[in-house]
Design a protein around this motif. Sequence first.
Motif, mmCIF file in Angstrom:
data_model
loop_
_atom_site.group_PDB
_atom_site.id
_atom_site.type_symbol
_atom_site.label_atom_id
_atom_site.label_comp_id
_atom_site.label_asym_id
_atom_site.label_seq_id
_atom_site.Cartn_x
_atom_site.Cartn_y
_atom_site.Cartn_z
ATOM 1 N N ALA A 25 0.824 -1.212 0.000
ATOM 2 C CA ALA A 25 0.000 0.000 0.000
ATOM 3 C C ALA A 25 0.857 1.260 0.000
ATOM 4 O O ALA A 25 0.440 2.303 -0.502
ATOM 5 C CB ALA A 25 -0.932 0.004 1.205
ATOM 6 N N ASP A 26 2.066 1.153 0.528
ATOM 7 C CA ASP A 26 3.017 2.261 0.538
ATOM 8 C C ASP A 26 3.854 2.177 -0.744
ATOM 9 O O ASP A 26 4.743 1.328 -0.863
ATOM 10 C CB ASP A 26 3.910 2.147 1.771
ATOM 11 C CG ASP A 26 4.897 3.283 1.908
ATOM 12 O OD1 ASP A 26 5.360 3.821 0.881
ATOM 13 O OD2 ASP A 26 5.230 3.621 3.056
ATOM 14 N N ALA A 27 3.564 3.038 -1.692
ATOM 15 C CA ALA A 27 4.227 2.986 -3.002
ATOM 16 C C ALA A 27 5.740 3.126 -2.906
ATOM 17 O O ALA A 27 6.474 2.442 -3.625
ATOM 18 C CB ALA A 27 3.661 4.076 -3.918
ATOM 19 N N ALA A 28 6.214 3.970 -2.017
ATOM 20 C CA ALA A 28 7.656 4.176 -1.885
ATOM 21 C C ALA A 28 8.340 2.916 -1.372
ATOM 22 O O ALA A 28 9.421 2.549 -1.842
ATOM 23 C CB ALA A 28 7.943 5.348 -0.954
ATOM 24 N N ARG A 29 7.713 2.249 -0.423
ATOM 25 C CA ARG A 29 8.297 1.029 0.129
ATOM 26 C C ARG A 29 8.300 -0.086 -0.916
ATOM 27 O O ARG A 29 9.282 -0.803 -1.061
ATOM 28 C CB ARG A 29 7.524 0.609 1.383
ATOM 29 C CG ARG A 29 8.222 -0.437 2.180
ATOM 30 C CD ARG A 29 7.717 -0.552 3.580
ATOM 31 N NE ARG A 29 6.272 -0.716 3.663
ATOM 32 C CZ ARG A 29 5.629 -0.904 4.790
ATOM 33 N NH1 ARG A 29 6.284 -0.938 5.935
ATOM 34 N NH2 ARG A 29 4.327 -1.051 4.813
ATOM 35 N N ALA A 30 7.214 -0.212 -1.658
ATOM 36 C CA ALA A 30 7.148 -1.217 -2.722
ATOM 37 C C ALA A 30 8.200 -0.941 -3.785
ATOM 38 O O ALA A 30 8.911 -1.845 -4.231
ATOM 39 C CB ALA A 30 5.757 -1.241 -3.349
ATOM 40 N N SER A 31 8.329 0.291 -4.168
ATOM 41 C CA SER A 31 9.283 0.684 -5.200
ATOM 42 C C SER A 31 10.724 0.441 -4.770
ATOM 43 O O SER A 31 11.545 -0.043 -5.554
ATOM 44 C CB SER A 31 9.081 2.157 -5.555
ATOM 45 O OG SER A 31 9.977 2.553 -6.547
ATOM 46 N N ALA A 32 11.038 0.774 -3.535
ATOM 47 C CA ALA A 32 12.416 0.601 -3.049
ATOM 48 C C ALA A 32 12.839 -0.863 -3.090
ATOM 49 O O ALA A 32 13.939 -1.186 -3.552
ATOM 50 C CB ALA A 32 12.539 1.143 -1.632
ATOM 51 N N LEU A 33 11.973 -1.756 -2.642
ATOM 52 C CA LEU A 33 12.320 -3.178 -2.656
ATOM 53 C C LEU A 33 12.347 -3.711 -4.085
ATOM 54 O O LEU A 33 13.263 -4.444 -4.461
ATOM 55 C CB LEU A 33 11.332 -3.979 -1.803
ATOM 56 C CG LEU A 33 11.630 -5.474 -1.691
ATOM 57 C CD1 LEU A 33 12.997 -5.721 -1.056
ATOM 58 C CD2 LEU A 33 10.532 -6.176 -0.892
ATOM 59 N N ALA A 34 11.384 -3.321 -4.879
ATOM 60 C CA ALA A 34 11.321 -3.793 -6.266
ATOM 61 C C ALA A 34 12.553 -3.375 -7.054
ATOM 62 O O ALA A 34 13.139 -4.186 -7.784
ATOM 63 C CB ALA A 34 10.060 -3.271 -6.939
ATOM 64 N N GLU A 35 12.966 -2.137 -6.918
ATOM 65 C CA GLU A 35 14.144 -1.639 -7.636
ATOM 66 C C GLU A 35 15.398 -2.401 -7.244
ATOM 67 O O GLU A 35 16.254 -2.684 -8.082
ATOM 68 C CB GLU A 35 14.327 -0.146 -7.389
ATOM 69 C CG GLU A 35 13.312 0.705 -8.114
ATOM 70 C CD GLU A 35 13.476 2.190 -7.820
ATOM 71 O OE1 GLU A 35 14.542 2.593 -7.298
ATOM 72 O OE2 GLU A 35 12.531 2.939 -8.106
ATOM 73 N N LYS A 36 15.515 -2.732 -5.976
ATOM 74 C CA LYS A 36 16.691 -3.460 -5.482
ATOM 75 C C LYS A 36 16.851 -4.811 -6.177
ATOM 76 O O LYS A 36 17.967 -5.280 -6.395
ATOM 77 C CB LYS A 36 16.560 -3.657 -3.970
ATOM 78 C CG LYS A 36 17.717 -4.354 -3.313
ATOM 79 C CD LYS A 36 17.504 -4.441 -1.806
ATOM 80 C CE LYS A 36 18.575 -5.275 -1.151
ATOM 81 N NZ LYS A 36 18.344 -5.447 0.288
ATOM 82 N N PHE A 37 15.718 -5.418 -6.581
ATOM 83 C CA PHE A 37 15.762 -6.754 -7.169
ATOM 84 C C PHE A 37 15.309 -6.797 -8.628
ATOM 85 O O PHE A 37 15.118 -7.872 -9.196
ATOM 86 C CB PHE A 37 14.915 -7.711 -6.324
ATOM 87 C CG PHE A 37 15.525 -7.990 -4.991
ATOM 88 C CD1 PHE A 37 16.480 -8.991 -4.839
ATOM 89 C CD2 PHE A 37 15.187 -7.234 -3.884
ATOM 90 C CE1 PHE A 37 17.075 -9.230 -3.615
ATOM 91 C CE2 PHE A 37 15.775 -7.470 -2.653
ATOM 92 C CZ PHE A 37 16.716 -8.473 -2.517
#
Length: 67
Positions: free
Chosen positions: A34-46
């Motif tokens: 639900a937190d777009a920034a948190r989802a994006s940070a993890l997704a970008e890392k992988f």
Amino acid sequence: MIRVAIVGAGAIANAHADALATSPHFSLVAVVDADAARASALAEKFGARSATSLDTVTDGSVDAAIV
């Protein structure tokens, strides 16, 4: 290759993503939170895509989910 989404990008999600990254059988393709920034940070890392809704990962591009 089994395409996996992680639903919920909290602290344990990093451990799940690390485990997927070391397996030749799984590929992390999406992170949903639900937190777009948190989802994006993890997704970008992988190298995965991020989303704030499960609707975006029900298009046949994901075989399994870790919740």
